[in-house]
Design a protein around this motif. Structure first.
Motif, mmCIF file in Angstrom:
data_model
loop_
_atom_site.group_PDB
_atom_site.id
_atom_site.type_symbol
_atom_site.label_atom_id
_atom_site.label_comp_id
_atom_site.label_asym_id
_atom_site.label_seq_id
_atom_site.Cartn_x
_atom_site.Cartn_y
_atom_site.Cartn_z
ATOM 1 N N CYS A 88 0.753 -1.266 -0.018
ATOM 2 C CA CYS A 88 0.225 0.047 0.177
ATOM 3 C C CYS A 88 0.776 1.302 -0.031
ATOM 4 O O CYS A 88 0.688 2.334 -0.667
ATOM 5 C CB CYS A 88 -0.963 0.075 1.317
ATOM 6 S SG CYS A 88 -2.395 -0.993 0.908
ATOM 7 N N LEU A 91 1.907 1.657 -3.595
ATOM 8 C CA LEU A 91 1.099 2.187 -4.292
ATOM 9 C C LEU A 91 0.884 3.635 -4.167
ATOM 10 O O LEU A 91 0.544 4.335 -4.967
ATOM 11 C CB LEU A 91 -0.307 1.478 -3.862
ATOM 12 C CG LEU A 91 -0.575 -0.007 -4.320
ATOM 13 C CD1 LEU A 91 -1.876 -0.438 -3.916
ATOM 14 C CD2 LEU A 91 -0.362 -0.345 -5.855
ATOM 15 N N GLN A 95 1.516 6.323 -7.151
ATOM 16 C CA GLN A 95 0.116 7.121 -7.458
ATOM 17 C C GLN A 95 -0.390 5.816 -8.332
ATOM 18 O O GLN A 95 -0.996 6.374 -9.364
ATOM 19 C CB GLN A 95 0.414 8.275 -8.217
ATOM 20 C CG GLN A 95 1.134 9.278 -7.172
ATOM 21 C CD GLN A 95 0.812 10.665 -7.782
ATOM 22 O OE1 GLN A 95 1.875 11.146 -8.506
ATOM 23 N NE2 GLN A 95 0.018 11.584 -7.152
ATOM 24 N N ARG A 97 -3.528 2.786 -8.300
ATOM 25 C CA ARG A 97 -4.761 2.218 -7.466
ATOM 26 C C ARG A 97 -4.775 0.712 -7.532
ATOM 27 O O ARG A 97 -5.246 0.092 -6.739
ATOM 28 C CB ARG A 97 -6.014 2.529 -7.862
ATOM 29 C CG ARG A 97 -6.187 4.090 -7.747
ATOM 30 C CD ARG A 97 -7.363 4.810 -8.336
ATOM 31 N NE ARG A 97 -7.314 6.090 -8.159
ATOM 32 C CZ ARG A 97 -7.786 7.122 -7.433
ATOM 33 N NH1 ARG A 97 -8.357 6.460 -6.108
ATOM 34 N NH2 ARG A 97 -7.631 8.222 -7.402
ATOM 35 N N ARG A 98 -4.155 -0.154 -8.483
ATOM 36 C CA ARG A 98 -4.243 -1.677 -8.619
ATOM 37 C C ARG A 98 -2.818 -1.997 -9.159
ATOM 38 O O ARG A 98 -2.147 -1.247 -9.879
ATOM 39 C CB ARG A 98 -5.206 -1.976 -9.166
ATOM 40 C CG ARG A 98 -5.367 -1.487 -10.678
ATOM 41 C CD ARG A 98 -6.777 -1.597 -11.397
ATOM 42 N NE ARG A 98 -7.951 -1.149 -10.608
ATOM 43 C CZ ARG A 98 -8.512 0.291 -11.016
ATOM 44 N NH1 ARG A 98 -7.591 0.947 -11.877
ATOM 45 N NH2 ARG A 98 -9.414 0.771 -10.386
ATOM 46 N N SER A 113 -6.131 -4.411 -5.592
ATOM 47 C CA SER A 113 -6.586 -3.092 -5.805
ATOM 48 C C SER A 113 -6.823 -2.548 -4.399
ATOM 49 O O SER A 113 -6.868 -3.293 -3.330
ATOM 50 C CB SER A 113 -7.882 -3.147 -6.233
ATOM 51 O OG SER A 113 -8.922 -3.634 -5.600
ATOM 52 N N LEU A 114 -6.846 -1.305 -4.234
ATOM 53 C CA LEU A 114 -7.099 -0.638 -2.908
ATOM 54 C C LEU A 114 -8.598 -1.085 -2.432
ATOM 55 O O LEU A 114 -8.537 -1.044 -1.331
ATOM 56 C CB LEU A 114 -7.306 0.955 -2.877
ATOM 57 C CG LEU A 114 -5.614 1.686 -3.185
ATOM 58 C CD1 LEU A 114 -5.693 3.024 -3.345
ATOM 59 C CD2 LEU A 114 -4.704 1.384 -1.926
ATOM 60 N N LEU A 130 -4.600 6.272 -0.505
ATOM 61 C CA LEU A 130 -5.340 6.926 -1.577
ATOM 62 C C LEU A 130 -5.080 8.662 -1.539
ATOM 63 O O LEU A 130 -5.088 9.330 -2.280
ATOM 64 C CB LEU A 130 -6.620 6.692 -1.112
ATOM 65 C CG LEU A 130 -7.906 7.443 -1.990
ATOM 66 C CD1 LEU A 130 -7.717 6.870 -3.256
ATOM 67 C CD2 LEU A 130 -9.363 6.955 -1.542
ATOM 68 N N ILE A 133 -1.778 8.899 -3.505
ATOM 69 C CA ILE A 133 -2.327 8.660 -5.141
ATOM 70 C C ILE A 133 -3.059 9.864 -5.827
ATOM 71 O O ILE A 133 -2.845 10.292 -6.733
ATOM 72 C CB ILE A 133 -3.312 7.483 -5.238
ATOM 73 C CG1 ILE A 133 -2.563 6.337 -4.956
ATOM 74 C CG2 ILE A 133 -3.804 7.404 -6.410
ATOM 75 C CD1 ILE A 133 -3.258 4.782 -4.730
ATOM 76 N N SER A 134 -3.837 10.424 -4.653
ATOM 77 C CA SER A 134 -4.604 11.732 -5.105
ATOM 78 C C SER A 134 -4.037 13.046 -5.156
ATOM 79 O O SER A 134 -4.816 14.041 -5.602
ATOM 80 C CB SER A 134 -5.989 11.857 -4.357
ATOM 81 O OG SER A 134 -6.704 10.373 -4.487
#
Length: 148
Positions: A88, A91, A95, A97-98, A113-114, A130, A133-134
């Motif tokens: 995680c 990830l 950046q 999500r899978r 995946s998240l 997340l 990533i965002s």
């Protein structure tokens, strides 16, 4: 907790020589936006619905375009025996999500995946990933773009 405990095991793969129309059909059938791309039993790329829309349609390529012509060739992956928390973190750093999951023989055995992590771990570790990533500023960021 190990990746193999939370990953999706039943993964559809599109052959590198198959068309993007066939890949899109598979995506619709399984309700997924990403497919691993294989050739001769090896993972050679990843194909997303965004690849089909942006790399193919926006460039005027037709439905008979091969998946290998528009897939992402640089594949990030993890191993099934890695700790979910570590993956995680990766990830978030990358950046994404899978991510495809390989065994130590580098054979595709799943996808993580998240969403998988959130469901199986009551959300532990997903929030930080997340958020990372965002964060703005990535390759496809629109931060700083002013409306006309």
């Amino acid at each position: 907790m190990k990746v193999q405990e939370v990953m999706t095991h039943d993964v559809r793969v599109v052959n590198a020589e198959e068309t993007i129309q066939e890949a899109a059909r598979i995506m619709a059938e399984i309700d997924a936006g990403v497919l691993p791309v294989g050739k001769e039993g090896k993972l050679v790329g990843m194909l997303t619905d965004r690849d089909i829309a942006i790399r193919a349609v926006a460039e005027g390529k037709g439905p008979d375009t091969k998946a290998s012509d528009i897939m992402s060739r640089e594949v990030k992956y993890c191993f099934d025996d890695e700790d979910v928390e570590d993956v995680c973190g990766n990830l978030g750093d990358q950046q994404i999500r899978r991510i495809p999951v390989l065994d130590r023989n580098k054979q595709l055995v799943g996808i993580l995946s998240l969403g998988d992590v959130a469901v199986e771990t009551d959300g532990n570790g997903v929030g930080e990933a997340l958020a990372a990533i965002s964060r703005p500023g990535g390759t496809h960021s629109q931060s700083g773009v002013q409306p006309n």
